[in-house]
Write an enzyme that holds these catalytic residues in place. Structure first.
Site, PDB file in Angstrom:
ATOM      1  N   SER A 142      27.110  28.678 -12.581  1.00  0.00           N
ATOM      2  CA  SER A 142      26.422  29.876 -12.101  1.00  0.00           C
ATOM      3  C   SER A 142      27.416  30.756 -11.365  1.00  0.00           C
ATOM      4  CB  SER A 142      25.286  29.481 -11.144  1.00  0.00           C
ATOM      5  OG  SER A 142      24.671  30.622 -10.575  1.00  0.00           O
ATOM      6  N   TYR A 156      22.481  24.742  -3.543  1.00  0.00           N
ATOM      7  CA  TYR A 156      22.638  25.036  -4.976  1.00  0.00           C
ATOM      8  C   TYR A 156      24.033  25.588  -5.248  1.00  0.00           C
ATOM      9  CZ  TYR A 156      21.989  27.498  -9.430  1.00  0.00           C
ATOM     10  OH  TYR A 156      22.130  27.966 -10.720  1.00  0.00           O
ATOM     11  N   LYS A 160      27.031  24.109  -7.752  1.00  0.00           N
ATOM     12  CA  LYS A 160      27.584  24.840  -8.878  1.00  0.00           C
ATOM     13  C   LYS A 160      29.103  25.018  -8.745  1.00  0.00           C
ATOM     14  CE  LYS A 160      24.071  24.993 -11.334  1.00  0.00           C
ATOM     15  NZ  LYS A 160      24.047  24.490 -12.712  1.00  0.00           N
TER      16      LYS A 160
END
Length: 255
Positions: A142, A156, A160
């Site tokens: 991402s 998160y 990533k």
């Protein structure tokens, strides 16, 4: 360009969103595809959406965060497909949680799927990819974490960014097996994950992209298929941003 007929692809997290789009891209080009997910009903629904493709689509129930399940996934996918040429390590979760509210369980959960699951998937599929002679691993990372940040997604973003650290070292270790390892970094993509945000929030997301649109799963599929192609055989350890220019502006009002 690559003739995809006979190419065998495993897409983890393939029952919805970006994973479903990746599977559709490969199937549409003529490849054979196995999609995995944790729920049989979701996989059955995804198979229905992908339609009849001449027996080239298979589903496997698995939890990539569990070593035994991940091993079984690799074995079953290899049997169903008759081998394995491409692993799309796409499965991931993205729960929002403010930093002050993050507990050990929240951190462990997202790392187990997004990081550990990616590593376990590559480990489990390595032997089959080696036998292929042209193995490809494409990780769905991402822009959030490696390039940008977003409130509520600190855990998160960390996961990533960790995927890219793994990618670079894994690319070195697997190079001798003629396996390449690369990553695609999506920006704001139109998928089920945006449901419920509302028109105002989606309009704000579009306004932040110079192309004034959200990306689609097909956009990510195209980038993934490049890394999986014969033409990308000399490309490894690289990350490709697919965000419509979202990360380019020096100032927000320059979009």
């Amino acid at each position: 360009m690559t003739d995809w007929s006979g190419v065998r692809v495993l897409v983890t997290g393939g029952s919805r969103g970006i994973g479903l789009g990746i599977a559709a891209g490969f199937l549409g080009a003529g490849a054979s595809v196995a999609i995995s997910g944790r729920r049989a009903d979701s996989l059955a629904e995804a198979a229905g959406r992908l339609g009849s493709v001449g027996g080239r689509l298979h589903t496997v129930v698995a939890d990539i965060a569990e070593p035994q399940s991940c091993g079984q996934l690799a074995t079953e996918a290899e049997v169903l497909l008759g081998g394995l040429d491409v692993l799309c390590a796409n499965a991931g979760i993205y729960p929002e949680c403010a930093l002050d509210d993050l507990g050990p369980a929240d951190i462990a959960s997202i790392m187990a799927t997004n990081v550990t699951g990616t590593i376990l998937s590559v480990q489990a599929c390595r032997a089959a990819l080696r036998k292929s002679g042209r193995g490809r691993v494409v990780i769905t990372s991402s822009i959030t974490g490696p390039i940008t940040g977003y409130p509520g997604l600190s855990h998160y973003g960390a996961s990533k960014a960790a995927q890219l650290g793994f990618m670079r070292s894994a690319a070195l270790e697997l190079a001798g097996d003629r396996i390449t390892v690369n990553a695609v970094l999506p920006g704001s993509i139109e998928s089920e994950g945006l449901e419920g945000l509302g028109a105002a929030a989606i309009a704000k997301m579009k306004a932040a992209v110079p192309q004034h649109r959200l990306g689609t799963p097909a956009d990510i599929a195209a980038a993934t298929m490049f890394f999986a192609s014969e033409e990308a055989g000399f490309v490894t350890g690289q990350a490709l941003v697919v965000d419509g220019g979202q990360t380019l502006p020096e100032l927000p009002d320059s979009v």
